[in-house]
Design a protein around this motif. Structure first.
Motif, PDB file in Angstrom:
ATOM      1  N   ASN A   1     -26.996  79.942   2.145  1.00 35.54           N
ATOM      2  CA  ASN A   1     -27.119  79.647   0.731  1.00 35.54           C
ATOM      3  C   ASN A   1     -26.776  78.174   0.530  1.00 35.54           C
ATOM      4  OD1 ASN A   1     -26.905  79.387  -2.048  1.00 35.54           O
ATOM      5  ND2 ASN A   1     -26.089  81.450  -2.290  1.00 35.54           N
TER       6      ASN A   1
ATOM      7  N   ASP B   1     -24.013  77.381  -2.098  1.00 36.07           N
ATOM      8  CA  ASP B   1     -22.669  77.677  -1.590  1.00 36.07           C
ATOM      9  C   ASP B   1     -22.216  76.615  -0.599  1.00 36.07           C
ATOM     10  OD1 ASP B   1     -22.484  79.942  -3.136  1.00 36.07           O
ATOM     11  OD2 ASP B   1     -22.942  81.337  -1.497  1.00 36.07           O
ATOM     12  N   SER B   2     -23.135  76.181   0.230  1.00 33.79           N
ATOM     13  CA  SER B   2     -22.821  75.171   1.224  1.00 33.79           C
ATOM     14  C   SER B   2     -22.449  73.836   0.555  1.00 33.79           C
ATOM     15  CB  SER B   2     -24.023  74.995   2.142  1.00 33.79           C
ATOM     16  OG  SER B   2     -23.714  74.183   3.229  1.00 33.79           O
TER      17      SER B   2
ATOM     18  N   PHE C   1     -21.346  73.470  -2.518  1.00 31.13           N
ATOM     19  CA  PHE C   1     -20.092  73.673  -3.232  1.00 31.13           C
ATOM     20  C   PHE C   1     -18.902  73.572  -2.280  1.00 31.13           C
ATOM     21  CE2 PHE C   1     -16.751  76.495  -4.915  1.00 31.13           C
ATOM     22  CZ  PHE C   1     -16.470  75.798  -6.080  1.00 31.13           C
ATOM     23  N   ALA C   2     -19.023  74.186  -1.116  1.00 24.68           N
ATOM     24  CA  ALA C   2     -17.940  74.127  -0.120  1.00 24.68           C
ATOM     25  C   ALA C   2     -17.706  72.689   0.321  1.00 24.68           C
ATOM     26  CB  ALA C   2     -18.287  75.006   1.081  1.00 24.68           C
TER      27      ALA C   2
END
Length: 64
Positions: free
Chosen positions: A14, A17-18, A20-21
């Motif tokens: 995703n 998500d990547s 955001f991390a």
């Protein structure tokens, strides 16, 4: 021996998500680095080391 299928399902990464991390990690690292510099600034004041104080305050301004 393991068989590989051409159309076998692949884990989906995703992207959101990547990203955001990565943003969370970058923010945490920046906060940590700023705190390290502030501690060194305090130490340079305690040591009355003007050149180190000036160098560190400039570094802190550059990363802020």
């Amino acid at each position: 021996m393991e068989k590989k299928l051409l159309n076998s399902p692949k884990p989906k990464v995703n992207v959101i998500d990547s990203l955001f991390a990565e943003m969370v990690l970058d923010t945490a690292l920046l906060k940590f680095r700023k705190e390290q510099i502030r501690q060194k600034i305090d130490q340079s004041l305690t040591d009355k080391n003007k050149s180190e104080f000036l160098r560190l305050t400039e570094e802190l301004k550059n990363i802020s």
